[in-house]
Design an enzyme around this catalytic site. Structure first.
Site, PDB file in Angstrom:
ATOM      1  N   ASP A  19       0.868  -1.169   0.000  1.00  0.00           N
ATOM      2  CA  ASP A  19       0.000   0.000   0.000  1.00  0.00           C
ATOM      3  C   ASP A  19       0.915   1.233   0.000  1.00  0.00           C
ATOM      4  O   ASP A  19       2.134   1.140   0.156  1.00  0.00           O
ATOM      5  CB  ASP A  19      -0.943  -0.035   1.213  1.00  0.00           C
ATOM      6  CG  ASP A  19      -2.181   0.825   0.976  1.00  0.00           C
ATOM      7  OD1 ASP A  19      -3.203   0.584   1.625  1.00  0.00           O
ATOM      8  OD2 ASP A  19      -2.114   1.731   0.118  1.00  0.00           O
TER       9      ASP A  19
HETATM   10  C1  GLC Z   1      -4.291   4.256  -0.198  1.00  0.00           C
HETATM   11  C2  GLC Z   1      -5.200   3.124   0.204  1.00  0.00           C
HETATM   12  C3  GLC Z   1      -5.326   2.029  -0.827  1.00  0.00           C
HETATM   13  C4  GLC Z   1      -5.231   2.646  -2.216  1.00  0.00           C
HETATM   14  C5  GLC Z   1      -3.827   3.197  -2.371  1.00  0.00           C
HETATM   15  C6  GLC Z   1      -3.623   3.864  -3.729  1.00  0.00           C
HETATM   16  O1  GLC Z   1      -3.459   4.610   0.891  1.00  0.00           O
HETATM   17  O2  GLC Z   1      -4.932   2.484   1.453  1.00  0.00           O
HETATM   18  O3  GLC Z   1      -6.584   1.378  -0.617  1.00  0.00           O
HETATM   19  O4  GLC Z   1      -5.491   1.661  -3.201  1.00  0.00           O
HETATM   20  O5  GLC Z   1      -3.487   4.110  -1.348  1.00  0.00           O
HETATM   21  O6  GLC Z   1      -4.442   4.988  -3.830  1.00  0.00           O
END
Ligand code: GLC
Length: 720
Positions: free
Chosen positions: A266
């Protein structure tokens, strides 16, 4: 490309080119027209041209023209011509926005979700995207967590059906990803929904057994549907951050569950191993993440800064780097990017597909099915001739698309007021209050409008600014200014209907007595206002059923239907002290899992089982007669729950095992049957074996998770 060609490409790559394939930066770094301040916001992010040139994928930008320009620019600089991957969060729609997933869950229609995700994929692919970071398959129990909006609720079985439907809708069938589809990425692995206190990014601590019994099934369903990527969660699992957790990623996900696709961290999660306290520096964070199985480092500089040096020092195995890069190349190959880095995308095609009227029409249908009628003391539906006052901060509010609507068009979203104008001949309007602040002038205007109407519709709720990531709330009540509006409306003595626009279960205990009817509309998407009017006017009969319990109070959290009984279950209606209870509120939630009303009514009778003793072979048949006892057609979701009365470990008071959504005309009775199969009785034992136990089981069949004991059935499993 063939596998041999991919291997040959890998062998040609320098270490810098290999590491580049494992890095993902935000689109802001690639296209001038993007806001110059990169989306990091949280960490110093010194990205240089070389890093961009070597990178393998881009986060969070879309648009046929824009992405073609980025790709073209990139390929000019790429020595070996390896195309970029474009990934973004298309969770409930690309430009045509559907209800938030917590509302999608309330449809109890996986096929509907698959169809809408097919539309989302078509729009996203036409805008140049390759991967969507969906489904979010985290099981949730704490509405203080802003991200419950992104989940489909508190039940493992239902979450699994929706996760698989999302993967099928986005990716289509088969290993290659067609040009009108995108790859899916199930997240957040694993158990992010259990963040302590509902506080985002907080600690998760659960047993391996709970992880497997409650949280894993939905991720597994996505894996079984062929999901291409898995995203690691921010949280710890067994005290190790998921992003550095070899037991979770290599042993369980890749080993036991046989996932051979791409694992992406993430946002910034690799670097965050440092503040987590399991890595002293970026190099250690990079080493731990790669060795744990993370292929792509999203928006951190750990891989970029450290992997080459770690390799030089033989501090990491070069085979780990190669296998990670090969998985990324294979994903690009499954998208056909080596044959056509642009996948036939063009502004003309994009314009013809994105926001197509048929997509919007379908978005209204989905929104209509997502809404849940929580209360109706015979005041709904409204008639067209009603002199209705629409009052509240959501009366004329375009904030209906929900948190994950990056590419949506809020300024083109029809408001409830506009939808009312098209439907009710005698309607008046007043804002009454801001979303969260009281305003005397607005209140005065609203009380004057209330006096002129026969019926009051209050449009209340919480905006997307209080929903989604990083938006945990310590209290889930409605703003006091909105409660005041409801109290004043109640004091008029006129029918008060509340249309609620929110993205989490709210504490409605104070509101409920002021409302004669409550329609849960969620953040319902591009056509949500039209859908709400279709239900309020009776054009469409509500059919939604909750997939997450509504607590009576923040202090009651967590409250969920599939809980354990404890050694002192409170007898129904008891006020005895020494039982598992609160002294100030009942144990039951205000609105339970599986609950939702209709404008008609249904009765259940003649529940029966094909046998009371069963050896687990073939199946056991449950049947029930369901009757529409009202005056109009209605849709009912008949739900089957099973309780294992005595297990090797404690077992939930009930677990959803199947359901059927049926339409009945007035007076119609239909016999509904379910087949209980042996796999429904299996669970993880204390030694993590997955099996059933001989013994007694109780069967509940009803229109929600609430079912009086006298209406249940029991059978014995007698294994030979
Ligand atoms: C965010 C979220 C994740 C998302 C990613 C990209 O922090 O936790 O669900 O897909 O970043 O935007």
């Amino acid at each position: 490309m063939t596998e041999e060609q991919l291997q040959a490409l890998l062998q040609e790559m320098t270490t810098a080119e290999k590491v580049g394939q494992l890095t993902q930066f935000a689109g802001a770094f690639y296209s001038e027209q993007e806001d110059s301040t990169p989306v990091t916001g949280r960490i110093e992010f010194p990205v240089d041209e070389e890093m961009i040139k070597q990178s393998g994928s881009v986060l969070g930008v879309a648009g046929a023209t824009k992405l073609a320009a980025i790709q073209r620019e990139h390929l000019k600089k790429s020595r070996l011509g390896v195309p970029l991957l474009f990934m973004a969060d298309v969770i409930n729609g690309y430009e045509t926005i559907f209800p938030i997933p917590l509302g999608l869950g309330a449809t109890w229609e996986p096929d509907l979700i698959e169809k809408l995700q097919t539309i989302s994929a078509k729009e996203a692919a036409s805008a140049g995207l390759h991967i969507s970071f969906a489904p979010m398959a985290d099981l949730v129990r704490d509405p203080r967590w802003g991200r419950v909006m992104e989940s489909t609720g508190e039940d493992p079985f239902l979450n699994g059906l929706f996760a698989a439907a999302t993967v099928r809708g986005l990716q289509g069938e088969g290993s290659l990803i067609a040009k009108d589809r995108v790859g899916a990425c199930v997240k957040h692995f694993a158990a992010y929904g259990l963040a302590e206190g509902g506080r985002d990014y907080n600690t998760v601590d659960l047993s391996e057994r709970e992880l497997r019994d409650k949280h894993l099934p939905a991720y597994e369903a996505a894996l079984d549907a062929g999901v291409k990527l898995v995203m690691t969660a921010f949280n710890t699992v067994h005290s190790i951050p998921a992003t550095a957790n070899s037991a979770l990623l290599r042993d369980l996900l890749r080993g036991e569950l046989q996932f051979d696709g791409v694992i992406i961290s993430d946002f910034g999660a690799v670097q965050e191993l440092i503040p987590h306290g399991v890595a002293e520096n970026e190099a250690e964070a990079a080493k731990k993440a790669l060795e744990a199985g993370v292929d792509i480092d999203m928006m951190s500089l750990a891989y970029t800064h450290s992997l080459a040096a770690l390799l030089d020092k033989h501090a990491i195995d070069s085979a780990l780097l190669d296998e990670a890069v090969l998985r990324v190349l294979q994903l690009k190959n499954e998208l056909g990017l080596f044959e056509d880095p642009y996948r036939g995308v063009s502004p003309q095609k994009e314009q013809a597909i994105v926001g197509h009227p048929s997509h919007h029409a379908f978005a209204q249908t989905v929104a209509e099915k997502s809404m849940v009628l929580l209360k109706n003391d015979n005041v709904l539906p409204l008639t067209k001739e009603t002199t209705v006052a629409l009052i509240g901060p959501y009366a004329d509010n375009q904030d209906l698309l929900g948190e994950w609507s990056i590419f949506g068009k809020p300024d083109q979203t029809t408001t409830l007021k506009q939808a009312f104008q098209g439907h009710f001949a005698h309607a008046m309007y007043a804002t009454g209050s801001h979303l969260y602040e009281r305003d005397e002038a607005l209140l005065t205007e609203a009380t004057m409008v209330m006096e002129q109407a026969d019926c009051l519709v209050l449009a209340l709720g919480e905006g997307k600014d209080r929903s989604g990531e990083g938006r945990s709330r310590s209290s889930i009540t409605l703003a006091p200014c909105q409660i005041e509006l409801a109290r004043l409306a109640k004091e008029t003595g006129k029918p008060v209907i509340v249309a609620l626009f929110n993205a989490r279960p709210l504490d409605l205990t104070e509101l409920e007595p002021y409302a004669d009817a409550i329609l849960e509309c969620w953040h319902p998407g591009s056509e949500g206002a039209q859908a709400a009017v279709a239900l309020l006017s009776g054009e469409v009969n509500p059919s939604g059923k909750l997939t997450m319990s509504f607590p009576r109070a923040t202090g009651q959290i967590p409250v969920y239907y599939n809980a354990y009984q404890t050694g002192r279950p409170l007898p129904p209606g008891s006020n005895e002290r020494f039982f598992s209870r609160y002294i100030d509120i009942p144990n039951e939630p205000l609105y339970p899992f599986g609950y939702g009303l209709s404008y008609t009514s249904f009765s259940y009778s003649n529940r029966s089982l094909s046998a009371v003793e069963w050896d687990g072979s073939a199946s056991l048949t449950v049947s029930v007669d369901v009757t529409n006892t009202g005056k109009i057609d209605g849709v009912e979701t008949v739900q089957l729950y099973i309780q294992d009365l005595v297990g090797e470990v404690v077992r939930p008071v009930k677990e959803l095992k199947s359901f059927q959504k049926i339409t009945l005309s007035p007076g119609e009775t239909r016999t509904i049957t379910f087949e209980i199969t042996h796999d429904m009785l299996q669970y993880y034992h204390s030694d993590l074996t997955y099996a059933s136990d001989s013994g007694q089981f109780r069967v509940y069949v009803n229109g929600s998770s609430v079912c009086e004991q006298e209406n249940t059935l029991t059978f014995s499993l007698v294994k030979s």
